[in-house]
Design a protein around this motif. Structure first.
Motif, PDB file in Angstrom:
ATOM      1  N   MET A  55       5.008 -48.447 -37.174  1.00  0.00           N
ATOM      2  CA  MET A  55       4.971 -49.382 -35.397  1.00  0.00           C
ATOM      3  C   MET A  55       6.280 -50.026 -34.813  1.00  0.00           C
ATOM      4  O   MET A  55       7.122 -50.231 -36.018  1.00  0.00           O
ATOM      5  N   GLN A  56       5.978 -50.457 -33.699  1.00  0.00           N
ATOM      6  CA  GLN A  56       6.658 -50.243 -32.799  1.00  0.00           C
ATOM      7  C   GLN A  56       6.171 -51.598 -31.528  1.00  0.00           C
ATOM      8  O   GLN A  56       5.581 -51.259 -30.994  1.00  0.00           O
ATOM      9  N   TYR A  57       7.042 -52.632 -32.356  1.00  0.00           N
ATOM     10  CA  TYR A  57       5.875 -53.941 -31.168  1.00  0.00           C
ATOM     11  C   TYR A  57       7.176 -54.397 -30.010  1.00  0.00           C
ATOM     12  O   TYR A  57       8.193 -54.925 -30.847  1.00  0.00           O
ATOM     13  N   VAL A  58       7.371 -54.953 -28.841  1.00  0.00           N
ATOM     14  CA  VAL A  58       8.485 -54.713 -28.387  1.00  0.00           C
ATOM     15  C   VAL A  58       7.529 -55.980 -26.999  1.00  0.00           C
ATOM     16  O   VAL A  58       6.728 -55.800 -26.620  1.00  0.00           O
ATOM     17  N   GLU A  59       7.952 -57.504 -27.447  1.00  0.00           N
ATOM     18  CA  GLU A  59       7.927 -58.515 -26.330  1.00  0.00           C
ATOM     19  C   GLU A  59       8.829 -59.114 -25.563  1.00  0.00           C
ATOM     20  O   GLU A  59       9.936 -59.468 -26.213  1.00  0.00           O
ATOM     21  N   GLY A  60       9.114 -59.240 -24.672  1.00  0.00           N
ATOM     22  CA  GLY A  60       9.572 -59.677 -23.188  1.00  0.00           C
ATOM     23  C   GLY A  60       9.265 -60.473 -22.449  1.00  0.00           C
ATOM     24  O   GLY A  60       8.028 -61.215 -22.389  1.00  0.00           O
ATOM     25  N   TRP A  61      10.089 -61.434 -21.263  1.00  0.00           N
ATOM     26  CA  TRP A  61       9.669 -62.278 -20.373  1.00  0.00           C
ATOM     27  C   TRP A  61      10.199 -61.550 -19.301  1.00  0.00           C
ATOM     28  O   TRP A  61      11.354 -61.073 -19.501  1.00  0.00           O
ATOM     29  N   ASP A  62       9.305 -61.667 -18.361  1.00  0.00           N
ATOM     30  CA  ASP A  62       9.667 -60.581 -16.534  1.00  0.00           C
ATOM     31  C   ASP A  62      10.193 -61.908 -16.452  1.00  0.00           C
ATOM     32  O   ASP A  62       9.075 -62.761 -15.406  1.00  0.00           O
ATOM     33  N   GLU A  63      11.433 -61.541 -15.971  1.00  0.00           N
ATOM     34  CA  GLU A  63      11.668 -62.806 -15.149  1.00  0.00           C
ATOM     35  C   GLU A  63      11.759 -62.964 -13.359  1.00  0.00           C
ATOM     36  O   GLU A  63      10.733 -64.321 -13.100  1.00  0.00           O
ATOM     37  N   GLN A  64      11.333 -61.689 -13.103  1.00  0.00           N
ATOM     38  CA  GLN A  64      10.844 -61.297 -11.551  1.00  0.00           C
ATOM     39  C   GLN A  64       9.355 -61.584 -11.813  1.00  0.00           C
ATOM     40  O   GLN A  64       9.370 -63.047 -10.533  1.00  0.00           O
ATOM     41  N   HIS A  65       8.729 -61.312 -12.614  1.00  0.00           N
ATOM     42  CA  HIS A  65       7.063 -61.900 -12.133  1.00  0.00           C
ATOM     43  C   HIS A  65       6.498 -63.142 -13.076  1.00  0.00           C
ATOM     44  O   HIS A  65       5.627 -63.907 -13.024  1.00  0.00           O
ATOM     45  N   GLY A  66       7.465 -63.834 -13.948  1.00  0.00           N
ATOM     46  CA  GLY A  66       6.965 -64.933 -14.263  1.00  0.00           C
ATOM     47  C   GLY A  66       6.164 -65.593 -15.581  1.00  0.00           C
ATOM     48  O   GLY A  66       5.091 -65.712 -16.217  1.00  0.00           O
ATOM     49  N   ARG A  67       6.178 -64.115 -15.904  1.00  0.00           N
ATOM     50  CA  ARG A  67       5.164 -63.730 -17.835  1.00  0.00           C
ATOM     51  C   ARG A  67       5.895 -62.490 -18.643  1.00  0.00           C
ATOM     52  O   ARG A  67       6.434 -62.082 -18.465  1.00  0.00           O
TER      53      ARG A  67
END
Length: 225
Positions: free
Chosen positions: A165-177
């Motif tokens: 398994m691989q999971y990546v979670e990040g922050w989308d600066e453009q959409h604020g989510r």
């Protein structure tokens, strides 16, 4: 207690994007749960998987089992200390498909040798997990080989039968989510399941009495490998 990801990352936790530090800075002493919701652009379950296997995993809430797009979903995170004294982060996901809701539950545990992710109500599956910080402060989780769990011996799945398994979670600066991308792959078949999309999250006051029953597996699983 120490949040499970801070325990796994150590000083590198401070290199996560500030929004991810906030999101994963809670532990069993924080008195809050985190409630998230958004849209999954894509959910996929490989049709090569045997139907009896898929039906069992759906029943035990251990993996996505229906392919679709633009699926609303919720994800609620709860922290507690289990009977073995381990800091835990329970993640209750619900995929709101047009044909009915599907749940995928997991329990991330700060184990004796690092992070362990248990999936399903049993739990059914075990993934040893390595956490790291990726591009732009994203959280990256990569698993060792999946193990099948039962009341008998643990069954390791390796080689052509393996799944990681691989999971990546990040922050989308453009959409604020937040953005999320989860994939389970087999070295022969390729992608077995995935889900990817976006969500927002808020903290909510939560005591031990407020944590739903689904946040606890049916049995305490002490095996970590």
């Amino acid at each position: 207690m120490t949040p499970v990801y801070r325990a796994a990352l150590g000083a590198d936790f401070d290199n996560l994007h500030p929004h991810l530090q906030w999101r994963y800075g809670i532990d069993s002493t924080s008195g809050v749960a985190q409630m998230a919701g958004g849209i999954l652009d894509s959910v996929y379950c490989n049709p090569v998987l045997p139907p009896p296997f898929v039906r069992h995993q759906r029943k035990r809430r251990s993996m996505p089992t229906r392919t679709s797009r633009q699926v609303p979903f919720t994800q609620n995170d709860f922290c507690y200390v289990d009977e073995a004294g381990r800091e835990c982060l329970a993640v209750l996901r619900t995929f709101h498909h047009a044909g009915g809701d599907l749940a995928v539950n997991s329990l991330l545990v700060d184990g004796t040798a690092g992070l362990v992710d248990y999936f399903g109500d049993g739990p059914e599956l075990l993934y040893p997990v390595r956490a790291s910080v990726g591009r732009e402060g994203s959280l990256v989780l990569q698993s060792g080989p999946m193990r099948w769990l039962s009341t008998g011996p643990t069954v390791g799945m390796r080689g052509m039968f393996g799944a990681r398994m691989q999971y990546v979670e990040g922050w989308d600066e453009q959409h604020g989510r937040f953005r999320c991308d989860a994939t389970v792959r087999n070295p022969v078949v390729g992608e077995l399941v995935h889900y990817r999309g976006w969500f927002t999250a808020v903290d909510q006051p939560c005591t031990l009495r407020d944590i739903p029953d689904e946040a606890w597996p049916l049995r305490l699983e002490r095996r970590e490998g």
